[in-house]
Design a protein around this motif. Structure first.
Motif, mmCIF file in Angstrom:
data_model
loop_
_atom_site.group_PDB
_atom_site.id
_atom_site.type_symbol
_atom_site.label_atom_id
_atom_site.label_comp_id
_atom_site.label_asym_id
_atom_site.label_seq_id
_atom_site.Cartn_x
_atom_site.Cartn_y
_atom_site.Cartn_z
ATOM 1 N N HIS A 94 0.827 -1.208 0.000
ATOM 2 C CA HIS A 94 0.000 0.000 0.000
ATOM 3 C C HIS A 94 0.865 1.263 0.000
ATOM 4 O O HIS A 94 0.568 2.250 0.672
ATOM 5 N N TRP A 133 -0.674 4.650 -1.181
ATOM 6 C CA TRP A 133 -1.520 5.190 -0.107
ATOM 7 C C TRP A 133 -0.653 5.888 0.929
ATOM 8 O O TRP A 133 -0.956 6.997 1.381
ATOM 9 N N TRP A 134 0.430 5.231 1.328
ATOM 10 C CA TRP A 134 1.356 5.792 2.321
ATOM 11 C C TRP A 134 1.918 7.123 1.839
ATOM 12 O O TRP A 134 1.986 8.107 2.595
ATOM 13 N N ASN A 151 -6.038 -3.431 3.134
ATOM 14 C CA ASN A 151 -5.189 -2.258 3.317
ATOM 15 C C ASN A 151 -5.241 -1.893 4.800
ATOM 16 O O ASN A 151 -6.191 -1.283 5.274
ATOM 17 N N VAL A 210 -7.195 4.772 -3.151
ATOM 18 C CA VAL A 210 -6.095 3.880 -2.970
ATOM 19 C C VAL A 210 -6.422 2.983 -1.806
ATOM 20 O O VAL A 210 -6.226 2.180 -1.363
#
Length: 312
Positions: free
Chosen positions: A12, A15-16, A137, A305
């Motif tokens: 992920h 997203w991070w 996630n 995301v």
């Protein structure tokens, strides 16, 4: 503020990135290990102008990751300190790809509370509480965090002032005068081994660990995970043992009255901008414009995301 990290096979990761861009991180110094598939993402818009990439082709040390990681972190972060200073960025965070910076107070107010001359600011860490072995996630799925009976490190993560005398002094602090941030002002959220498959890969990578080296690891959960995979290392035969261990030692570990009553619950993994950017004239390559564009792209970070493969 900028951010430096080593990453290897993260989950992920976009997203991070978007989360921290929205928070206000203006530049990322990312050392990529054994993950060439990350390079097209980091070289694409809107990230290209906000990321400095380094990488190492030699993967021979990865099975010895726990004992060599800190040396590689130190070299990368110290180089990132110098580069940040050249860019006019005053502060550099050191966090991993399975950690989020969570600020309850603007960063400017946090550093203003530190005594004059402070070069190291430490944020306490909370450990994420997973609830499933299914692939999710975890940044979006997990909303509960604890400071009690933690399975991994307990001594926080730092942000350092990018003055010439500052150097990384281990993974949890920079050298020089320090200030500990009250947990009501901000913390680091640590999603340690919150993905079952990633946990399997992380500790299967350590099956050659000697008894002496295993005993030197300070976390019983890590030592016992290595022992498990040394004894049961065939995914076709031993998946039941792996699942049983993860459920007992990871998921059920947190399911106690003591932990649940003291846990912190965060309803939405979404933060407004909490870190002011440096003056745009000090960012090279149109960095300020890139940051504004990327932050706009990350507006839906909570619904659109580090993890880390290192032992720590």
């Amino acid at each position: 503020a900028a951010l430096a990290l080593l990453t290897r096979r993260p989950l992920h990761f976009e997203w991070w990135l978007q989360y921290h861009i929205r928070l206000g991180i203006c530049h990322f110094f990312i050392h990529v290990e054994d993950t060439p598939e990350l390079l097209p993402l980091l070289s694409s818009e809107p990230y290209r102008g906000m990321v400095t990439i380094s990488q190492k082709g030699d993967t021979s040390h990865f099975k010895d990751n726990y004992w060599t990681l800190q040396d590689r972190q130190r070299a990368h972060v110290n180089a990132s300190l110098a580069r940040s200073r050249e860019m006019g960025v005053e502060w550099l965070f050191h966090v991993d790809d399975d950690e989020l910076i969570w600020l309850d107070k603007p960063f400017a107010e946090i550093i203003a509370a530190a005594p004059k001359g402070t070069t190291n600011i430490t944020f306490s860490n909370l450990e994420a509480i997973p609830t499933t072995v299914e692939p999710v996630n975890y940044f979006e799925h997990i909303h509960t965090f604890t400071k009690k009976r933690m399975l991994a490190y307990v001594n926080g993560k730092p942000v350092g002032r990018t003055v010439p005398e500052t150097k990384l002094d281990g993974p949890h602090r920079f050298c020089g005068p320090s200030y500990a941030v009250p947990m009501t002002d901000g913390v680091i959220l640590h999603y340690e081994s919150c993905d079952f498959n990633q946990w399997c890969g992380k500790f299967l990578n350590q099956i050659d660990c000697t008894p002496e080296r295993k005993q030197s690891i300070p976390f019983p959960y890590y030592r016992d995970s290595i022992s498990l995979f040394q004894q049961f290392n065939d995914p076709e035969k031993h998946m039941p043992q792996w699942l049983d261990f993860y459920k007992r030692r990871k998921i059920d570990h947190y399911n106690t009255h003591e932990i649940r009553t003291a846990a912190r619950h965060i309803a939405k993994m979404e933060r407004p901008r909490m870190i002011d950017p440096p003056p745009s004239r000090q960012l090279e390559g149109g960095g300020a414009q890139q940051h504004a564009h990327a932050a706009g792209a990350a507006t839906g970070v909570a619904t659109a995301v580090s993890g880390s493969s290192a032992l720590g």
